[in-house]
Design a protein around this motif. Structure first.
Motif, short mmCIF file in Angstrom:
data_model
loop_
_atom_site.label_atom_id
_atom_site.label_comp_id
_atom_site.label_asym_id
_atom_site.label_seq_id
_atom_site.Cartn_x
_atom_site.Cartn_y
_atom_site.Cartn_z
N SER A 22 -5.44 0.61 0.89
CA SER A 22 -6.27 1.16 -0.21
C SER A 22 -7.39 0.20 -0.56
N ASN A 26 0.80 -1.22 0.00
CA ASN A 26 0.00 0.00 0.00
C ASN A 26 0.83 1.27 0.00
N PRO A 31 3.05 4.28 -1.70
CA PRO A 31 2.91 4.94 -3.00
C PRO A 31 3.64 4.15 -4.09
N GLY A 32 2.94 3.84 -5.15
CA GLY A 32 3.52 3.05 -6.22
C GLY A 32 3.45 1.56 -6.00
N GLY A 33 2.90 1.12 -4.85
CA GLY A 33 2.80 -0.30 -4.54
C GLY A 33 1.72 -0.98 -5.36
N ILE A 34 1.68 -2.30 -5.25
CA ILE A 34 0.76 -3.10 -6.06
C ILE A 34 -0.70 -2.72 -5.80
N HIS A 53 -1.93 0.03 -5.52
CA HIS A 53 -2.27 1.17 -6.37
C HIS A 53 -2.13 0.82 -7.85
N SER A 54 -1.02 0.20 -8.20
CA SER A 54 -0.75 -0.06 -9.62
C SER A 54 -1.70 -1.08 -10.23
N ARG A 55 -2.25 -1.98 -9.39
CA ARG A 55 -3.13 -3.03 -9.92
C ARG A 55 -4.60 -2.80 -9.55
N ARG A 56 -4.92 -1.62 -9.08
CA ARG A 56 -6.29 -1.36 -8.63
C ARG A 56 -7.30 -1.58 -9.76
N ASP A 57 -7.02 -1.02 -10.94
CA ASP A 57 -7.97 -1.17 -12.05
C ASP A 57 -8.08 -2.62 -12.50
#
Length: 206
Positions: free
Chosen positions: A206, A78, A80-83, A85-89
């Motif tokens: 997140s 979680n 910044p730039g972690g999975i 966030h990057s894989r949320r979509d």
């Protein structure tokens, strides 16, 4: 919690998921949740992946020291730039795709069949070190803690979507609260919890 207590807690949570699912009407499955575009079926599809994931993780035993605890892994995911966030979509899209692909019986089978079998396999393994999806090495009891948190948080999402009281197994709530407190920055958490500073570090996940 001991390893056995964690397994028992996860089992109780997944039993609650199964019982809720068995009682849902067609309209209930289509109810919106507080998670963006997810309806209840998409929420089941998302968390329903966790029993299969545990069934895989318990087979990934490694003869090595753990690289993470549950809290440090969640903190890294979680950041910044972690999975997270990057894989949320991708995660959101996957939930919709799985919701459309799986029957209700298959969705519930994750909690009535796959999950209990994975828990029993974990019980036979003990708190060994496992590869957690290529992200890090965890003791199996710590991996189960992540599952408890996921099951508890999303069970609250489910009960809110169904407009019923957030009556969730107490052991799951207590373990999740302790884990989230461990994820949070300790000084900021203590000062916010005691009214000495604003809680501007939330959310920790997140």
């Amino acid at each position: 919690m001991t390893f056995e207590e964690r397994l028992a807690t996860l089992d109780a949570l997944w039993q609650a998921w199964a019982e809720h699912g068995a009682a849902l009407t067609d309209d209930d499955w289509r109810r919106p949740t507080r998670l963006g575009t997810w309806d209840v079926r998409a929420l089941y599809a998302h968390h329903g992946a966790w029993p299969s994931m545990l069934a895989h993780v318990v087979t990934q035993v490694r003869d090595a020291a753990p690289t993470h605890t549950a809290a440090s892994l969640l903190r890294a995911l979680n950041a910044p730039g972690g999975i997270a966030h990057s894989r949320r979509d991708a995660v959101a899209s996957g939930a919709h795709e799985d919701a459309a692909a799986y029957t209700t019986a298959q969705a519930l089978g994750q909690f009535t069949g796959v999950g209990p079998r994975a828990i029993e396999e974990a019980r036979t393994r003990g708190p060994v070190t496992v590869d957690y999806l290529g992200i890090g090495l965890l003791r199996l009891d710590e991996a189960v803690s992540v599952g408890i948190m996921e099951a508890t948080v999303h069970l609250l999402d489910l009960r809110r979507a169904l407009d019923i009281e957030p009556d969730v197994p107490h052991a799951g709530l207590a373990h999740t609260a302790a884990l989230l407190a461990d994820v949070a920055p300790p000084v900021a958490f203590i000062e916010a919890a005691t009214g000495r500073a604003p809680a501007d570090f939330f959310p920790v996940l997140s």
